[in-house]
Design an enzyme around this catalytic site. Structure first.
Site, PDB file in Angstrom:
ATOM      1  N   MET A  56      59.958  28.289  38.124  1.00 15.42           N
ATOM      2  CA  MET A  56      59.822  28.967  36.842  1.00 15.42           C
ATOM      3  C   MET A  56      60.363  28.124  35.701  1.00 15.42           C
ATOM      4  SD  MET A  56      58.228  31.842  36.821  1.00 15.42           S
ATOM      5  CE  MET A  56      57.080  31.006  37.900  1.00 15.42           C
ATOM      6  N   GLY A  57      60.050  26.829  35.765  1.00 13.02           N
ATOM      7  CA  GLY A  57      60.278  25.987  34.598  1.00 13.02           C
ATOM      8  C   GLY A  57      59.198  26.258  33.570  1.00 13.02           C
ATOM      9  N   ASP A  80      62.096  31.100  42.278  1.00  8.18           N
ATOM     10  CA  ASP A  80      62.854  30.014  41.663  1.00  8.18           C
ATOM     11  C   ASP A  80      64.291  30.090  42.182  1.00  8.18           C
ATOM     12  OD1 ASP A  80      62.426  28.059  39.040  1.00  8.18           O
ATOM     13  OD2 ASP A  80      64.517  28.632  39.338  1.00  8.18           O
ATOM     14  N   ARG A 134      54.757   9.769  35.215  1.00  4.05           N
ATOM     15  CA  ARG A 134      54.757  10.758  36.294  1.00  4.05           C
ATOM     16  C   ARG A 134      55.154  10.131  37.619  1.00  4.05           C
ATOM     17  NH1 ARG A 134      50.264  11.716  33.052  1.00  4.05           N
ATOM     18  NH2 ARG A 134      50.066  13.811  32.167  1.00  4.05           N
ATOM     19  N   ASN A 166      54.468  17.141  39.489  1.00  2.00           N
ATOM     20  CA  ASN A 166      54.168  15.726  39.282  1.00  2.00           C
ATOM     21  C   ASN A 166      55.060  14.831  40.149  1.00  2.00           C
ATOM     22  OD1 ASN A 166      52.013  15.518  37.407  1.00  2.00           O
ATOM     23  ND2 ASN A 166      53.364  16.202  35.771  1.00  2.00           N
ATOM     24  N   ASP A 196      42.995  16.864  32.428  1.00  2.00           N
ATOM     25  CA  ASP A 196      42.571  15.621  31.779  1.00  2.00           C
ATOM     26  C   ASP A 196      41.107  15.725  31.346  1.00  2.00           C
ATOM     27  OD1 ASP A 196      44.798  13.366  33.109  1.00  2.00           O
ATOM     28  OD2 ASP A 196      44.463  15.265  34.131  1.00  2.00           O
ATOM     29  N   ARG A 199      40.803  17.910  28.276  1.00  3.67           N
ATOM     30  CA  ARG A 199      41.192  17.152  27.079  1.00  3.67           C
ATOM     31  C   ARG A 199      40.071  16.205  26.661  1.00  3.67           C
ATOM     32  NH1 ARG A 199      47.106  15.908  29.731  1.00  3.67           N
ATOM     33  NH2 ARG A 199      48.265  17.647  28.818  1.00  3.67           N
ATOM     34  N   HIS A 223      45.894  11.726  38.141  1.00  2.99           N
ATOM     35  CA  HIS A 223      46.356  12.543  37.015  1.00  2.99           C
ATOM     36  C   HIS A 223      47.530  11.785  36.408  1.00  2.99           C
ATOM     37  CE1 HIS A 223      47.677  15.734  34.455  1.00  2.99           C
ATOM     38  NE2 HIS A 223      48.794  15.925  35.125  1.00  2.99           N
TER      39      HIS A 223
END
Length: 376
Positions: A56-57, A80, A134, A166, A196, A199, A223
């Site tokens: 839960m970041g 979490d 990453r 990541n 990606d 975007r 990624h």
């Protein structure tokens, strides 16, 4: 009375050869594992599903918001290790229950609340810092993944597992190997270049004053910094952006550079990225839980494709079903695109290789029974 509106499948046989020629089955994470055909299930709609988000970041919270707002599941479990903060986040979400469609929210610092999940989204890990790539997160997040996967599999052995942590491609490979050879291939996959590609399409569409949904094209590979824009696949509506054999000019190359730098730019401004990755994760979850067979570029094993030799996970357009990655599309790349894909795979493998062989504890060798001693 029989159903009067069965799907029209009179042309299905015509496209069998296309399916076989243009796509491949999912590839096991290790070449020593026999390749199993993907589980074929009838195309259908699946509702009232359970999703667990681990971590839960900021990214995990972005995923939860998007999943709730898109009415994707009936039960949403949050896991979490920071119990106090988790309790606050869960209560905050619950207090908005009047504004979404009857999603039951569960939360715990243990994995029992995740039991019998249809899909598990793993976002837990050390966050990327400003200026940090990453790939630099590998060792720390690999150790975290080693703790998460056994718990996920213990409580939800039949879940489809989406890796968002990541570096996404290496973490997906690690998660697949930790799941083991008996876990169906394709049921562990990574969010990969879905964001990606979004975007990428958005930048092109904004430059032409079009809805991004009218721009079709893929970013494949990592990624991360070595992602690959498949310019030969880009269509604006039905029109190819480039003529056959035409290479991208400097302006188009700058568009891809903007895609690569976009996360770094956001991290430098606000310290993290969360909303767009949350929306792309919800998009993937919806495709899996509703069994839509949507083609999305996600991270899966690419060994054997485009002459890649290592046990590397990278993004290619994949058909997503209730079983995860069902088929992998083999794009007709140009020579330069293929060479870049191979270079990307080698770079990922060099980072992954030091931890790959030692990822699982050595198997216990059973002692051979002692020879019976003769009497006398």
């Amino acid at each position: 009375m029989p159903n009067l509106v069965e799907p029209d499948t009179q042309f299905r046989d015509h496209f069998v050869d296309f399916r076989v020629a243009k796509t491949v089955n999912t590839i096991p994470y290790d070449e020593a594992i026999p390749q199993k055909p993907a589980r074929e299930t009838p195309l259908g709609n699946h509702s009232s599903k359970k999703v667990t988000v681990v971590g839960m970041g900021q990214v995990g919270l972005g995923c939860v918001v998007a999943i709730l707002n898109q009415d994707i599941c009936g039960t949403l479990a949050l896991v979490d290790i920071a119990a106090k903060k988790l309790e606050g986040e869960a209560k905050d979400f619950q207090q908005g229950s009047a504004f979404h469609q009857h999603t039951t929210i569960l939360a715990s610092d243990t994995y029992d609340v995740s039991e019998n999940s249809d899909m598990v989204v793993i976002t837990a890990g050390v966050a990327q810092q400003p200026g940090e790539s990453r790939l630099s997160l590998v060792d720390r997040n690999a150790n975290i993944m080693k703790k998460i996967m056994p718990e996920v599999l213990k409580y939800s052995p039949n879940a489809t597992i989406l890796i968002v942590s990541n570096p996404c491609d290496i973490m997906t490979a690690i998660a697949a190997k930790l799941a083991g050879p008996d876990f169906p291939q394709g049921k562990v996959f990574g969010a990969g270049t879905c964001l990606d590609s979004s975007r990428f399409q958005t930048l092109i569409a904004q430059s032409i004053d079009l809805d991004p949904k009218n721009v079709h094209g893929y970013i494949i590979g990592e990624h991360g910094d070595s992602s690959i824009p498949v310019w030969s696949s880009v269509r604006v509506g039905a029109l190819p952006l480039l003529e056959p054999g035409e290479e991208p000019n400097e302006t188009l190359k700058k568009i891809h550079k903007s895609v690569v730098n976009s996360a770094y730019d956001i991290i430098s401004l606000k310290g993290y990225t969360n909303w767009a990755i949350g929306m792309s994760t919800a998009h993937i979850c919806k495709a899996v839980l509703n069994d839509t067979r949507t083609i999305i570029p996600v991270s899966t094993c690419v060994r054997g494709l485009y002459d890649v030799e290592g046990d590397v996970f990278l993004s290619l357009p994949c058909s997503l079903s209730s079983q995860g990655v069902q088929r992998v599309a083999v794009l007709p790349l140009t020579d330069s695109e293929k060479a870049t894909f191979q270079k990307c795979a080698k770079g990922i493998w060099e980072v992954q290789k030091p931890i790959w062989e030692n990822l699982l504890p050595p198997k216990e060798v059973k002692a051979e029974p002692a020879e019976p001693k003769s009497e006398g």
